[in-house]
Design a protein around this motif. Structure first.
Motif, PDB file in Angstrom:
ATOM      1  N   LYS A 118       0.954  -1.169  -0.083  1.00 34.84           N
ATOM      2  CA  LYS A 118      -0.066   0.099  -0.171  1.00 34.84           C
ATOM      3  C   LYS A 118       0.977   1.253   0.183  1.00 34.84           C
ATOM      4  CE  LYS A 118      -4.480   1.000   0.498  1.00 34.84           C
ATOM      5  NZ  LYS A 118      -5.762   0.283  -0.017  1.00 34.84           N
ATOM      6  N   LYS A 151     -10.964  12.315  -0.766  1.00 34.77           N
ATOM      7  CA  LYS A 151     -12.094  11.503  -0.459  1.00 34.77           C
ATOM      8  C   LYS A 151     -11.908  10.713   0.880  1.00 34.77           C
ATOM      9  CE  LYS A 151     -15.660   8.484  -3.094  1.00 34.77           C
ATOM     10  NZ  LYS A 151     -15.491   7.655  -4.137  1.00 34.77           N
ATOM     11  N   GLU A 178     -13.100   7.536   3.168  1.00 36.15           N
ATOM     12  CA  GLU A 178     -14.069   5.939   2.766  1.00 36.15           C
ATOM     13  C   GLU A 178     -14.123   5.283   3.929  1.00 36.15           C
ATOM     14  OE1 GLU A 178     -11.919   1.918   0.615  1.00 36.15           O
ATOM     15  OE2 GLU A 178     -11.550   3.859  -0.296  1.00 36.15           O
ATOM     16  N   ASN A 193      -8.189   9.362   1.397  1.00 38.26           N
ATOM     17  CA  ASN A 193      -7.867   9.049   0.296  1.00 38.26           C
ATOM     18  C   ASN A 193      -7.474  10.433  -0.537  1.00 38.26           C
ATOM     19  OD1 ASN A 193      -7.922   6.311   0.883  1.00 38.26           O
ATOM     20  ND2 ASN A 193      -9.545   6.187  -0.123  1.00 38.26           N
ATOM     21  N   GLN A 225      -6.034  10.912  -4.529  1.00 32.32           N
ATOM     22  CA  GLN A 225      -5.765  10.522  -5.814  1.00 32.32           C
ATOM     23  C   GLN A 225      -5.759   8.818  -5.737  1.00 32.32           C
ATOM     24  OE1 GLN A 225      -2.196  12.591  -7.156  1.00 32.32           O
ATOM     25  NE2 GLN A 225      -3.568  13.534  -8.451  1.00 32.32           N
ATOM     26  N   ASN A 226      -6.661   8.333  -4.783  1.00 33.82           N
ATOM     27  CA  ASN A 226      -7.080   6.969  -4.770  1.00 33.82           C
ATOM     28  C   ASN A 226      -5.995   6.209  -3.841  1.00 33.82           C
ATOM     29  OD1 ASN A 226      -9.448   6.729  -6.150  1.00 33.82           O
ATOM     30  ND2 ASN A 226      -8.096   6.525  -8.135  1.00 33.82           N
ATOM     31  N   ARG A 227      -5.103   6.965  -3.065  1.00 32.00           N
ATOM     32  CA  ARG A 227      -3.920   6.511  -2.091  1.00 32.00           C
ATOM     33  C   ARG A 227      -4.225   7.157  -0.804  1.00 32.00           C
ATOM     34  NH1 ARG A 227       1.849   7.220  -4.867  1.00 32.00           N
ATOM     35  NH2 ARG A 227       1.595   5.578  -6.516  1.00 32.00           N
ATOM     36  N   GLU A 258     -17.982   2.141   0.817  1.00 36.30           N
ATOM     37  CA  GLU A 258     -17.245   1.582  -0.197  1.00 36.30           C
ATOM     38  C   GLU A 258     -17.393  -0.010  -0.024  1.00 36.30           C
ATOM     39  OE1 GLU A 258     -15.764   2.810  -3.070  1.00 36.30           O
ATOM     40  OE2 GLU A 258     -16.390   4.896  -2.325  1.00 36.30           O
TER      41      GLU A 258
END
Length: 562
Positions: free
Chosen positions: A100, A111, A113, A122, A124-126, A201
């Motif tokens: 990860k 964002k 989650e 997160n 940029q999805n990290r 999610e």
């Protein structure tokens, strides 16, 4: 088990613990023991639901996701340990050690989650950071688009945070790895609207068939979801009793009170608070001098926080004659085994008395009341006075002073060095009020209570004498000085002047009062005319009339201004 069926690692930290320890993996699970001695933490292999490898504070971290709700972190590994650990999780636990990468851009927008065990933010999805639900003590809607998240505070600064078996800081009632400086609150700004499906999610997201709800405010949905996922309040079990719409003077507002086994909850329109009974240090029932209300004052440590404001005391107000009938939501076995002699199954009494008895039974705290040895001049327990500009009531308890409602101030007699009676505004026998100043021992400061009715001086002095408190009366010194001055023969002529001047001032006061009455009558008509269409012209007429009066009374002043 042979030695080859184990993998050991030194200098590993468990769940943000202050002290490192030795971590050992085997086919049946893993264990961790602090190097300085203490309880060993173990985890069975059947409870391992997933694992992640990432950079962390002390090197590299293995985050273990439990099949039940929860998460554990093992920090302090090196890059060279990755290969060994990958084989351990794959061969023994049938789990892939997922790599990860964290977001390193430094952005403060992203964002959120909601996972099974933690809230991830997160970018940029990290993941930029994660917050385990077990570390969250409370959450509030701080604004239309803002949600405040409060973290568990330590009860013991020396806590190592290694008792992972109890499931996080909230389960232990303290924050893992408590340090001198800690993050105690975080706020999220969440604009716009969304749906529950977008907020959750993975496995937790509702199906299309369940998703029939309309869009709602994103901040409200975030708040509701966090309350549910973190089990805030619900973790305490069923409520034993609920008191609705209770007026609170500090912090100001109306709150519903939910009483649980180990904590109670205040639910307001904007703020919710969950408070452990362990945090209650003082409990006082104070009758208000109006003979219509009772106040319940609860001292808290750590204090209640509302943003940057701290409230070390809760002050509730109840009507004296408000009756309530309530049955405790408690089994007979629990009532008889744990609360026998402390609680009753049924109450039918004044509301303030029921709240007091339920708090005393559940929290196990002594109820303090005003001292029997003190009664005010008007036969009341409380004395009206002020702290600076805030008006309130001063109560003399058996071992302390208590001022309510705001700022709620508690001063024990043990901390009191001396008490000074004084009068502000000069030594005049006509003064109707006085002040008392409480000096603390060791130069710890002082507290002043102002504008106390002169009639309360003797009851207070008698009570302080009864309690053996050191008292200095500066008012008597002022009176002695005044009497000595009046008896001085050289002051006779000046005395006459003082009396004459006083009489003159009295007549002037009477003149000014009559003038004020005339002015008030005019002002009332001015207000009425202000809303007429011709109010400007009427105002100018009034000014002209006022000018002629002034010219007649004070011609010199008129000459100067003209």
């Amino acid at each position: 088990m042979s030695e080859s069926a184990r993998e050991s690692f030194d200098n590993i930290y468990l769940d943000l613990s202050k002290e490192s320890g030795k971590c050992r993996f085997a086919e049946t699970g893993l264990g961790w023991k602090p190097s300085g001695g203490g309880d060993t933490f173990t985890l069975d292999h059947t409870n391992i639901g997933g694992a992640q490898w990432s950079r962390a504070a002390k090197g590299y971290e293995v985050k273990i996701l439990l099949r039940t709700s929860g998460v554990h972190q093992l920090d302090g590994f090196t890059q060279e340990d990755l290969e060994r650990l990958t084989k351990v999780f794959k061969n023994w636990y049938s789990t892939n050690l997922e790599h990860k990468e964290h977001a390193l851009r430094g952005w403060n927008w992203g964002k959120s989650e909601f996972g099974k065990a933690e809230l991830a933010f997160n970018v940029q999805n990290r993941p930029a950071f994660e917050i385990p639900y077990s570390e969250i003590s409370n959450t509030n809607l701080a604004g239309k688009n803002e949600v405040a998240v409060e973290f568990s505070l330590p009860l013991n600064g020396d806590d190592t945070g290694t008792n992972g078996a109890l499931g996080g800081a909230r389960g232990r009632g303290k924050k893992a790895g408590a340090g001198k400086d800690q993050l105690v609150e975080m706020r999220f700004y969440i604009p716009g609207t969304t749906t529950r499906k977008e907020a959750l999610e993975g496995d937790d997201a509702p199906s299309d068939a369940e998703q029939a709800e309309e869009e709602q405010n994103a901040a409200n949905l975030f708040y509701d979801t966090l309350m549910e996922k973190a089990e805030i309040g619900e973790v305490a079990g069923d409520t034993f009793a609920t008191f609705l719409d209770v007026l609170h003077l500090t912090p100001r507002g109306r709150f519903d009170i939910d009483m649980y086994e180990n904590s109670f909850r205040l639910r307001g329109k904007t703020y919710d608070y969950k408070i452990q009974y362990e945090a209650i240090k003082k409990f006082m029932v104070l009758p208000k001098p109006d003979e219509m209300h009772y106040m319940i004052c609860i001292g808290l440590d750590p204090p209640l926080r509302q943003g940057q404001t701290r409230y070390p005391f809760l002050v509730m107000q109840f009507k004296r004659d408000e009756e309530v009938t309530i049955d405790l939501n408690m089994t007979d076995d629990l009532l008889n085994d744990k609360y026998k002699g402390k609680l009753e199954a049924h109450y039918e009494q004044p509301l303030y008395a029921v709240v007091t008895q339920v708090f005393r039974g559940l929290a196990g705290k002594k109820v303090n009341k005003p001292a029997d040895g003190f009664v005010s001049h008007h036969r009341q327990n409380g004395i009206k006075c002020s702290i600076k500009a805030s008006e309130g009531f001063l109560y003399c308890l058996e071992k302390a002073f208590m001022f309510v409602p705001k700022p709620a101030t508690y001063i024990s007699f043990e901390q009191t060095a001396s008490i000074t009676f004084s009068r502000v505004g000069g030594a005049t026998s006509a003064s109707r009020t006085f002040d008392i100043t409480v000096h603390m021992k060791g130069g710890a400061g002082e507290s002043q209570f102002s504008n106390i009715n002169r009639e309360e001086q003797k009851p207070l002095e008698d009570f302080f004498r009864l309690k053996g408190l050191r008292v200095k009366n500066e008012m008597d010194e002022d009176n002695s000085a005044l009497q000595a001055a009046l008896l001085d023969p050289d002051m006779a002529s000046s005395d006459e002047e003082v009396v004459t001047a006083k009489a003159d001032r009295g007549s002037a006061d009477e003149d000014s009062e009559s003038a004020d009455e005339d002015f008030q009558a005019d002002s009332e008509s001015d207000v009425a005319e202000e809303f007429d269409s011709a109010h400007e012209s009427s105002g100018s007429d009034d000014e002209e009339e006022g000018g002629s009066d002034k010219e007649e009374e004070r011609p010199k002043k008129k000459t100067k201004t003209s």
